[in-house]
Design a protein around this motif. Structure first.
Motif, PDB file in Angstrom:
ATOM      1  N   VAL A   4      10.190  43.668  33.852  1.00 51.97           N
ATOM      2  CA  VAL A   4       8.867  44.083  34.334  1.00 51.97           C
ATOM      3  C   VAL A   4       8.988  44.931  35.608  1.00 51.97           C
ATOM      4  CG1 VAL A   4       6.633  43.261  35.190  1.00 51.97           C
ATOM      5  CG2 VAL A   4       7.685  42.153  33.224  1.00 51.97           C
ATOM      6  N   VAL A   5       9.868  44.527  36.533  1.00 45.18           N
ATOM      7  CA  VAL A   5      10.029  45.289  37.782  1.00 45.18           C
ATOM      8  C   VAL A   5      10.520  46.708  37.513  1.00 45.18           C
ATOM      9  CG1 VAL A   5      11.395  45.489  39.896  1.00 45.18           C
ATOM     10  CG2 VAL A   5      10.392  43.315  39.294  1.00 45.18           C
ATOM     11  N   ARG A  27       3.234  46.161  43.373  1.00 38.29           N
ATOM     12  CA  ARG A  27       3.505  45.598  42.048  1.00 38.29           C
ATOM     13  C   ARG A  27       4.866  44.902  41.968  1.00 38.29           C
ATOM     14  NH1 ARG A  27       1.802  45.865  36.645  1.00 38.29           N
ATOM     15  NH2 ARG A  27       3.863  45.547  35.804  1.00 38.29           N
ATOM     16  N   VAL A  45      11.633  39.116  34.703  1.00 36.86           N
ATOM     17  CA  VAL A  45      11.216  39.784  35.946  1.00 36.86           C
ATOM     18  C   VAL A  45      11.862  41.169  36.047  1.00 36.86           C
ATOM     19  CG1 VAL A  45      11.411  39.711  38.469  1.00 36.86           C
ATOM     20  CG2 VAL A  45      10.740  37.660  37.231  1.00 36.86           C
ATOM     21  N   GLU A  87       2.967  39.584  33.026  1.00 33.66           N
ATOM     22  CA  GLU A  87       2.098  40.747  33.246  1.00 33.66           C
ATOM     23  C   GLU A  87       0.680  40.311  33.657  1.00 33.66           C
ATOM     24  OE1 GLU A  87       3.176  44.065  32.729  1.00 33.66           O
ATOM     25  OE2 GLU A  87       1.203  44.638  33.501  1.00 33.66           O
ATOM     26  N   VAL A 111       0.897  39.218  37.336  1.00 36.97           N
ATOM     27  CA  VAL A 111       1.114  40.365  38.219  1.00 36.97           C
ATOM     28  C   VAL A 111      -0.124  41.266  38.279  1.00 36.97           C
ATOM     29  CG1 VAL A 111       2.494  42.455  38.561  1.00 36.97           C
ATOM     30  CG2 VAL A 111       3.605  40.325  37.882  1.00 36.97           C
ATOM     31  N   THR A 155       5.653  40.955  41.301  1.00 34.89           N
ATOM     32  CA  THR A 155       6.445  40.508  40.144  1.00 34.89           C
ATOM     33  C   THR A 155       7.527  39.527  40.594  1.00 34.89           C
ATOM     34  OG1 THR A 155       6.106  42.731  39.285  1.00 34.89           O
ATOM     35  CG2 THR A 155       7.633  41.353  38.082  1.00 34.89           C
TER      36      THR A 155
END
Ligand code: PFF
Length: 456
Positions: free
Chosen positions: A163-164, A343, A160, A328, A331, A347
């Motif tokens: 991705v964040v 976004r 996470v 991904e 999200v 996530t």
């Protein structure tokens, strides 16, 4: 139809993400024991054929769906439903995302195992060798559900955060650098494995196909694993396709990803099996096969601790990259379907859902070890439900949505590159597979598997 959306500046970006999402634990951890379950060489042949004949064409279709709509799988299949008048097609995308998040939760447990060995090898560098053997014992990890849950949670958190923070590109570069190291380590391991006395027996098992060893379920096991390892049926490739550049040629990309992924699976098999045969006490059908045999073997050879550490670091990066792909999908679909959703928020929420879902598989070999269905543990049943049943169904759904919603002209435009002989000569075969062979083989696989369940 196309809306403004980010895309990669170079083709390299797409390959890193697509190959990164395809090559993961599915190749190194799952493929060897699935081959073991299905009797060796004959299954490998069946698998290789299915990867090229069904997997690659479907992968191309998913990429094309994404590139054509510039959307993720839920909205893309919704659009296909509207175009063809079959509104129920929108369920296909939803099911794909559901499968992705459940797979992420269970994939995290296995990634947690990788983290465990990584840390154990790290600790081993600084401690005496007899402690090490004890610590890398898989049974100890299996009976400790809370440790598994903690490791899986740590993995989800790392995924996470990556991705964040939007640091995927940085991470990809990192993975790009460690990839050659991983290839070198694997090559050394393959050579070492091949010098073990078990090699002739292994070669016979792997390359001398005995078709009588295939079962009713083998076709579906092969298909399910092809979809899992190529990340087809999750909507991942639809999302990646939506980021592709206009000039990228989809079939070339799809074939390259399939070839690289299949080669890695084959290499994994020749790397693990000689060691597994040597350690004769481990059944080849054990889902923990790789974790059972590799660490013990490495600890027994000079320099093995350092080697093991490097190997598990690389394997963890591969698992992390694949998990990023899974997150991904969830999200990007969430943000696509619900415009007001931020976004970052999507996530964190997706990570929280995965965390909740991971409790069951993480505790499957400890607190829930007595819950067995058909003689199998919870995590094995979850694996089978997701990969052998749901994935083929979703892949079939995406195929139908693609066939119904994308016109012949659009298909031809996306597939045929007039300058490439292979591309226009392959086009009719691809169409035939999408329309006939693909759906028939998937349905046949499911049917035979049902027969297998009743004749068990
Ligand atoms: N293909 C990955 C593997 O073989 O480990 C698993 C996976 C990753 C499936 C990412 C789907 C996905 F979106």
């Amino acid at each position: 139809m196309a809306t403004k959306r980010g895309s990669w500046k170079t083709r390299y970006g797409f390959y890193l993400l697509a190959v990164g999402s395809a090559c993961g634990l599915g190749n190194l951890w799952r493929f060897p024991y699935v081959v073991g379950e299905n009797g060796g060489g004959a299954f490998i042949l069946l698998y290789g054929f299915m990867a090229l004949a069904i997997g690659a064409p479907l992968l191309i279709a998913e990429l094309m769906l994404g590139k054509g709509t510039r959307r993720s799988v839920i909205v893309a299949t919704q659009q296909m439903g509207q175009k063809s008048g079959v509104r129920s097609l929108r369920w296909v995308g939803r099911l794909a995302v559901l499968v992705s998040i459940v797979v992420l939760s269970y994939y995290s447990v296995i990634s947690g195992w990788v983290l465990h060995f990584l840390t154990q090898f790290l600790i081993s560098l600084f401690s005496s060798s007899d402690q090490v053997v004890d610590k890398t014992n898989l049974a100890a990890l299996m009976s400790n559900g809370w440790l598994q849950l903690m490791l899986a949670s740590a993995h989800i958190l790392i995924t996470v955060v990556v991705v964040v923070k939007g640091v995927q590109q940085g991470l990809e570069r990192w993975i790009g650098y460690t990839m050659p190291l991983f290839v070198a380590l694997v090559a050394i391991l393959v050579m070492r494995s091949f010098s073990l006395p078990s090699t002739p027996e292994v070669l016979r098992f792997l390359f001398y196909p005995d078709f009588s060893k295939l079962t009713w379920s083998s076709l579906n096991h092969a298909l399910g694993h092809v979809f899992f390892t190529l990340s087809v049926g999750f909507g991942t490739m639809v999302t990646f396709g939506s980021y592709m550049r206009e000039e990228d040629h989809i079939p070339t990309a799809g074939f390259r990803v399939t070839i690289v992924d299949t080669m890695i699976s084959m290499i994994a098999v020749v790397m693990i099996f000689p060691v597994a045969f040597q350690a004769s006490n481990v059944p080849l059908t054990d889902p923990a096969l790789m974790f059972e045999v590799l660490p013990k073997y490495l600890l027994g050879v000079p320099g093995g601790v350092l080697f093991g550490l490097a190997f598990f670091v690389c394997l963890y990066l591969a698992a992390l990259n694949a998990s990023i792909g899974l997150l991904e999908v969830v999200v990007s679909n969430w943000v696509d379907a619900q415009k007001e959703m931020e976004r970052g928020k999507a996530t964190w929420y997706s990570g929280a859902i995965a965390l909740l879902l991971t409790v069951l598989p993480a505790l499957s070999s400890s607190i829930f070890k007595d819950i067995r269905v058909g003689g199998r543990s919870l995590i094995e049943n979850l694996d089978s439900l997701l990969i052998n049943w749901l994935l083929p169904v979703v892949a079939l759904g995406i195929l139908i949505a693609f066939n119904m919603g994308i016109s012949e002209k659009e298909k031809e435009l996306g597939f045929v590159d007039k300058d490439k002989f292979v591309s226009y000569s392959m086009y009719p075969h691809w169409l035939f597979i999408l329309r006939w062979a693909g759906p028939i083989v998937i349905l046949l696989g499911l049917l035979l598997q049902i027969v297998g369940v009743f004749t068990q």
